[in-house]
Design a protein around this motif. Structure first.
Motif, PDB file in Angstrom:
ATOM      1  N   GLY A 106      27.009 -31.435  10.789  1.00 45.55           N
ATOM      2  CA  GLY A 106      27.889 -32.466  10.490  1.00 45.55           C
ATOM      3  C   GLY A 106      28.360 -32.078   9.228  1.00 45.55           C
ATOM      4  O   GLY A 106      27.852 -31.064   8.513  1.00 45.55           O
ATOM      5  N   PRO A 107      29.433 -32.796   8.488  1.00 43.47           N
ATOM      6  CA  PRO A 107      30.168 -32.638   7.448  1.00 43.47           C
ATOM      7  C   PRO A 107      29.461 -32.728   6.291  1.00 43.47           C
ATOM      8  O   PRO A 107      28.426 -33.781   6.537  1.00 43.47           O
ATOM      9  N   ILE A 108      29.548 -32.039   5.198  1.00 43.77           N
ATOM     10  CA  ILE A 108      28.677 -32.417   3.957  1.00 43.77           C
ATOM     11  C   ILE A 108      29.492 -33.605   3.114  1.00 43.77           C
ATOM     12  O   ILE A 108      30.518 -33.954   3.913  1.00 43.77           O
ATOM     13  N   ASN A 109      28.669 -34.128   2.514  1.00 46.53           N
ATOM     14  CA  ASN A 109      29.252 -35.497   1.903  1.00 46.53           C
ATOM     15  C   ASN A 109      30.275 -35.123   0.564  1.00 46.53           C
ATOM     16  O   ASN A 109      30.195 -35.154  -0.512  1.00 46.53           O
ATOM     17  N   ALA A 110      31.544 -34.671   1.254  1.00 46.42           N
ATOM     18  CA  ALA A 110      32.428 -34.323   0.215  1.00 46.42           C
ATOM     19  C   ALA A 110      33.847 -35.143   0.364  1.00 46.42           C
ATOM     20  O   ALA A 110      34.043 -35.850   1.180  1.00 46.42           O
ATOM     21  N   PRO A 111      34.691 -35.315  -0.822  1.00 51.75           N
ATOM     22  CA  PRO A 111      35.766 -36.349  -0.739  1.00 51.75           C
ATOM     23  C   PRO A 111      36.789 -35.824   0.055  1.00 51.75           C
ATOM     24  O   PRO A 111      37.001 -34.415   0.326  1.00 51.75           O
ATOM     25  N   ALA A 112      37.945 -36.513   0.771  1.00 51.55           N
ATOM     26  CA  ALA A 112      38.954 -35.963   1.494  1.00 51.55           C
ATOM     27  C   ALA A 112      39.922 -35.219   0.491  1.00 51.55           C
ATOM     28  O   ALA A 112      40.607 -34.372   1.175  1.00 51.55           O
ATOM     29  N   VAL A 113      39.983 -35.624  -0.655  1.00 50.92           N
ATOM     30  CA  VAL A 113      40.990 -35.032  -1.544  1.00 50.92           C
ATOM     31  C   VAL A 113      40.324 -34.473  -2.915  1.00 50.92           C
ATOM     32  O   VAL A 113      39.407 -35.394  -3.364  1.00 50.92           O
ATOM     33  N   ARG A 114      40.500 -33.362  -3.242  1.00 46.98           N
ATOM     34  CA  ARG A 114      39.878 -33.001  -4.749  1.00 46.98           C
ATOM     35  C   ARG A 114      40.782 -31.784  -5.282  1.00 46.98           C
ATOM     36  O   ARG A 114      41.512 -31.138  -4.690  1.00 46.98           O
ATOM     37  N   GLN A 115      40.908 -32.122  -6.431  1.00 44.28           N
ATOM     38  CA  GLN A 115      41.414 -30.936  -7.443  1.00 44.28           C
ATOM     39  C   GLN A 115      40.691 -29.906  -7.705  1.00 44.28           C
ATOM     40  O   GLN A 115      39.618 -30.133  -8.659  1.00 44.28           O
ATOM     41  N   VAL A 116      40.754 -28.527  -7.554  1.00 45.17           N
ATOM     42  CA  VAL A 116      40.165 -27.467  -7.873  1.00 45.17           C
ATOM     43  C   VAL A 116      40.609 -26.647  -8.817  1.00 45.17           C
ATOM     44  O   VAL A 116      42.030 -26.252  -8.586  1.00 45.17           O
ATOM     45  N   SER A 117      40.065 -26.325  -9.815  1.00 52.15           N
ATOM     46  CA  SER A 117      40.464 -25.127 -10.729  1.00 52.15           C
ATOM     47  C   SER A 117      39.804 -23.960 -10.140  1.00 52.15           C
ATOM     48  O   SER A 117      38.597 -23.723 -10.003  1.00 52.15           O
ATOM     49  N   GLU A 118      40.808 -23.009  -9.520  1.00 49.68           N
ATOM     50  CA  GLU A 118      40.508 -21.812  -8.881  1.00 49.68           C
ATOM     51  C   GLU A 118      40.486 -20.780  -9.585  1.00 49.68           C
ATOM     52  O   GLU A 118      41.790 -20.383 -10.273  1.00 49.68           O
ATOM     53  N   THR A 119      39.795 -19.745  -9.513  1.00 46.86           N
ATOM     54  CA  THR A 119      39.787 -18.322 -10.047  1.00 46.86           C
ATOM     55  C   THR A 119      40.139 -17.548  -9.000  1.00 46.86           C
ATOM     56  O   THR A 119      39.367 -17.252  -8.130  1.00 46.86           O
ATOM     57  N   LEU A 120      41.453 -16.921  -8.978  1.00 48.54           N
ATOM     58  CA  LEU A 120      41.824 -16.082  -7.832  1.00 48.54           C
ATOM     59  C   LEU A 120      41.803 -14.676  -8.373  1.00 48.54           C
ATOM     60  O   LEU A 120      42.402 -14.067  -9.305  1.00 48.54           O
ATOM     61  N   PRO A 121      40.966 -13.969  -7.633  1.00 50.03           N
ATOM     62  CA  PRO A 121      40.829 -12.378  -8.012  1.00 50.03           C
ATOM     63  C   PRO A 121      41.941 -11.768  -7.859  1.00 50.03           C
ATOM     64  O   PRO A 121      42.624 -12.120  -6.861  1.00 50.03           O
ATOM     65  N   MET A 122      42.477 -10.768  -8.653  1.00 50.08           N
ATOM     66  CA  MET A 122      43.908 -10.088  -8.365  1.00 50.08           C
ATOM     67  C   MET A 122      43.261  -8.553  -7.787  1.00 50.08           C
ATOM     68  O   MET A 122      42.843  -7.901  -8.636  1.00 50.08           O
TER      69      MET A 122
END
Length: 633
Positions: free
Chosen positions: A245-261
Motif C-alpha cells: 500500500g502507499p505510504i502516508n504521504a500528502p497528495a501535493v508537496r513542494q520539493v526543494s530538489e538538488t539536480l545533479p548536472m
C-alpha cells in the motif's frame, strides 16, 4: 449438436488457402526527437520536439494460409505519417506552429500466426516505405507563412510492425466463396522510422483499421468422426503475490530538489557541431544569462517525465559559461571521445570551447582540449554484444573535467555542481498501490487484479505482464475517502492454467495540503550498483542531516532500457537498498528513532521512469536513485 454440425461443415468445405482484399485504417502518429532545420533556407528559431496526428492508410493485400495456424500476409498501401507539432514560442515571444504532411507508399510482408478454433490472429514483419510527399507548413506570428518541402528527407525508410486482428466470417459455412471482415490494430515503433537524414526526428505509429477479405474454398468428403484426445494433466507452478500500500504521504508537496548536472555533452553521429537540443544563446542572451533563472518552480506529476529537469541539463554549457564568468580563476579540460579517432574527438571538444569563448567571452587559455577513441568511463564494455548502437551513441561525447571547486563540488560520481530547483509534485509516486507477482519458474504469461471494497463493488485492473505494476491509489478509491479492499490476483500461466490468489490493503486519501520536502538524485555509471560507494560522503554529510525524527524517506531505484527486464529490476533494487543502508548507518545513534524508510526498485518500467530513453542523456539520468525526504510538521 453445434459441435457436431461444425465438424461436419468443416469437413465438407475447406478454408481458402489464398485470400485477397483491401483495408482502410487511421494512422495515429507520434513524433519525438528534434527538428529545427526545415529546408535548406529555413532554420526556425525554436526547435520542435513532439507532434501528433491522425492520417489515412489504405492498402490492397494478399494472404497465404496453408494451415489454420500460420501463413503470410503482403500489404501494399498509401501510408500517411503527417502530424501537427506542439506549438513553441520563438525568442520574440511569438507563437510558432509546424504541420507536416509526410506520406509514403509502404510495402509490408508479414508472418501470420492464428488459432484453429478462433478468428484471432497475430502478425509481424518488416516495413519498407517510399516517400511520396514531404510538404510542411510553418507559421510564426508576425512572419510570413511558409509552405514548402522538408529537406534531407530519406527516400526510403525501413522499420518493422507487429499487430493483431480478428477474422469475422460474413459468408455461410456451406458456401465455397468466403468473405471475411477483419478489424485490426498494429504498432510501428520508432526504430528505423527516421524520416530525415539530419536531426533526430522519429515517428511511432499505431494503426487501427478494418479489412475486407475474399477467398475460395473447396468441397471435400465428410471425414469419419474424430477420436477424442485426452490432454495430459496440467502442472501449475506456484505464484508468489504481494501487495504494498502507499505510504502516508500528502497528495501535493513542494520539493526543494538538488539536480545533479552531468558533466557531459553528447554529440550526434557524423557531425561535430553541438546538437540543436542543447540551449545555445546569442552573445546578447548570454550576457544576461544567470544560472538562477533555471531555479523557478515547476509543477509536475511524480510519475511523469521530467521535462523541466532535462531543460536544465540542456543549459549545461550556459551554466558552465556563467560559472566560469563569475569565477575568473577556474579552468577546465574538455575531452572529446569518438570511435572515429582522437582527431574527431578533439573537434567535438573544440566546438564546446568555441561556444564558451565566442558567446560567453571566456579566455581560451582557461580551456584545454584533447581527443580519444573511447570515453572514460565508457558505456560500452569489452565483450558486450547487446544494444551496441545505444551504448556507442553514449560514447560520442565531450566530458568536462575541472579541479576548480566553484564548478565541481564533491557529490560523488564526477558530477558538476548541482542546480537547485523548487518543484511542486502532484500525485507523487509513493501514493500508489504496488503489486508484485513472481513465478518460481517464470511461467506467468499475464495477470490481472480485482479490487473489491466493503460494499462489494469490484474494479478490474490489467491485464499486466512483468513482475511489478503500480496502480494509483486514487484510481482505486474513486470518490471514497478511505476503505478496506480485497485484492484478487488472476494469473494466466504459459501452459494455459490459471492461478488465483488473494490479499488485502487499506487505503486513506491524503489531506489536500501542500507539504515541503527535499529531493536528491544520484546517478550511476552504466550497469553499476557498487558505484554507490562514490556517494557515501555526500549521503552521510549532506542528505542524512536533513532527515529529522519522524520523517519518511522514500528511495526509488531506476535503470535505463538497456538489458533484460529481470536484470534491470534487480539492479534498481540493489541501488535503492544500498542507498538506504548508508543513510540508516549515518543517522544511527543520533536520536532519530522514528524514521520510516521505504526502498523500492522499478527497473526500466516506462510508467515510472524519470525520463524517456531516446537520448543518451535521458538514459544517463535514468540510471538513478531518487531520495525524497518528507519531514513532519
Amino acid at each position: 449438436m453445434v459441435i457436431g454440425a461444425g465438424t461436419m461443415v468443416n469437413g465438407q468445405i475447406t478454408q481458402p488457402v489464398w485470400w485477397f482484399g483491401a483495408s482502410g485504417a487511421a494512422n495515429f502518429n507520434f513524433y519525438t526527437g528534434t527538428t529545427q532545420r526545415l529546408d535548406n533556407s529555413l532554420i526556425v528559431p525554436t526547435p520542435f520536439h513532439k507532434g501528433t496526428g491522425v492520417q489515412p492508410y489504405v492498402s490492397i493485400f494478399a494472404e497465404y494460409r496453408p494451415g489454420p495456424t500460420w501463413g503470410f500476409m503482403f500489404n501494399v498501401g498509401y501510408d500517411g505519417l503527417g502530424a501537427k507539432f506542439d506549438n513553441v514560442e520563438a525568442p520574440c515571444n511569438c507563437e510558432a506552429t509546424l504541420n507536416s504532411d509526410l506520406s509514403y507508399v509502404s510495402v509490408e510482408p508479414s508472418v501470420r500466426l492464428g488459432f484453429k478454433t478462433s478468428g484471432l490472429f497475430f502478425f509481424a514483419g518488416p516495413s519498407l516505405a517510399f516517400n511520396v510527399n514531404k510538404n510542411f507548413a510553418y507559421t510564426q506570428v508576425g512572419q510570413q507563412n511558409t509552405n514548402s518541402a522538408f529537406s534531407a528527407v530519406n527516400s526510403t525508410i525501413f522499420s518493422g510492425q507487429v499487430g493483431a486482428g480478428f477474422d469475422i466470417p460474413l459468408s455461410a459455412a456451406t458456401s465455397v466463396s468466403k468473405v471475411s471482415l477483419s478489424p485490426f490494430v498494429s504498432y510501428h515503433p520508432y526504430f528505423g522510422q527516421d524520416p530525415r537524414s539530419i536531426e533526430s526526428l522519429s515517428v511511432t505509429t499505431v494503426r487501427v483499421g478494418l479489412a475486407i477479405k475474399f477467398g475460395k474454398g473447396h468441397k471435400t468428403p465428410v471425414p469419419d468422426a474424430p477420436i477424442a484426445n485426452i490432454p495430459p494433466p496440467v502442472v501449475v507452478a506456484d505464484v508468489a503475490f504481494t501487495v504494498r500500500g502507499p505510504i502516508n504521504a500528502p497528495a501535493v508537496r513542494q520539493v526543494s530538489e538538488t539536480l545533479p548536472m552531468l558533466n557531459t555533452v553528447f554529440f550526434d553521429e557524423g557531425v561535430t557541431t553541438i546538437p540543436g537540443r542543447y540551449v545555445l544563446l546569442t552573445n546578447e542572451q548570454a550576457s544576461a544569462f544567470k544560472e538562477d533563472q533555471l531555479q523557478n518552480g515547476q509543477s509536475v506529476s511524480g510519475s511523469g517525465r521530467s521535462a523541466g529537469q532535462l531543460n536544465v541539463y540542456h543549459n549545461v554549457l550556459n551554466i558552465l559559461g556563467d560559472r566560469m564568468r563569475q569565477n575568473p580563476g577556474a579552468v577546465i579540460a574538455l575531452e572529446g571521445s569518438s570511435a572515429k579517432g582522437p582527431q574527431d574527438g578533439k573537434e567535438l571538444a573544440g566546438s564546446v570551447k568555441q561556444y564558451l569563448v565566442n558567446v560567453f567571452g571566456i579566455d581560451g587559455s582557461r580551456i584545454t582540449v584533447k581527443g580519444s577513441f573511447k570515453a572514460n568511463p565508457s558505456s560500452e564494455h569489452a565483450g558486450g554484444t547487446k544494444d551496441l548502437a545505444l551504448l556507442r551513441s553514449e560514447d560520442r561525447r565531450v566530458d568536462i573535467e575541472t579541479a576548480s571547486p566553484e564548478l565541481l563540488v564533491e557529490v560523488g560520481g564526477g558530477m558538476m555542481k548541482p542546480v537547485q530547483i523548487t518543484t511542486t509534485l502532484e500525485n507523487p509516486l509513493d501514493f500508489e498501490v504496488v503489486f508484485n507477482v513472481d513465478s518460481a519458474k517464470g511461467q506467468v504469461k499475464s495477470w490481472a487484479i480485482d479490487a473489491t471494497n466493503d460494499q462489494g463493488a469490484v474494479q478490474h485492473f490489467g491485464p499486466f505482464t512483468g513482475g511489478q505494476q503500480g496502480v494509483p491509489a486514487a484510481d482505486i478509491l474513486g470518490s471514497s475517502p478511505s476503505g478496506n479492499y480485497k485484492i484478487a490476483l488472476h494469473a494466466e500461466m504459459n501452459n494455459g492454467a490459471t492461478v488465483n490468489k488473494e490479499s488485502t490493503v487499506y487505503l486513506v486519501r491524503p489531506a489536500p495540503t501542500i507539504t515541503k520536502g527535499f529531493r536528491y538524485s544520484i546517478v550511476f555509471d552504466f550497469d553499476k550498483a557498487k558505484s554507490i560507494e562514490e556517494y557515501d560522503k555526500f549521503l552521510t554529510t549532506v542528505v542524512a542531516p536533513l532527515i529529522t525524527d519522524g520523517a519518511t524517506v522514500t528511495i526509488h531505484g531506476h535503470t535505463d532500457v538497456i538489458g533484460g527486464e529481470a536484470y534491470n529490476q534487480q539492479l534498481s533494487d540493489d541501488r535503492a537498498k544500498q542507498t538506504q543502508k548508508i543513510l540508516e548507518r549515518a543517522i544511527a545513534g543520533s536520536g532519530r528513532d522514528h524514521v520510516k524508510f521505504e526502498a523500492l526498485g522499478f527497473g526500466a518500467n516506462a510508467d515510472h521512469s524519470p525520463f524517456e530513453n531516446n537520448l543518451p542523456e535521458e538514459r544517463f539520468y535514468n540510471r538513478t536513485v531518487i531520495i525524497d525526504i518528507l519531514t513532519v510538521k
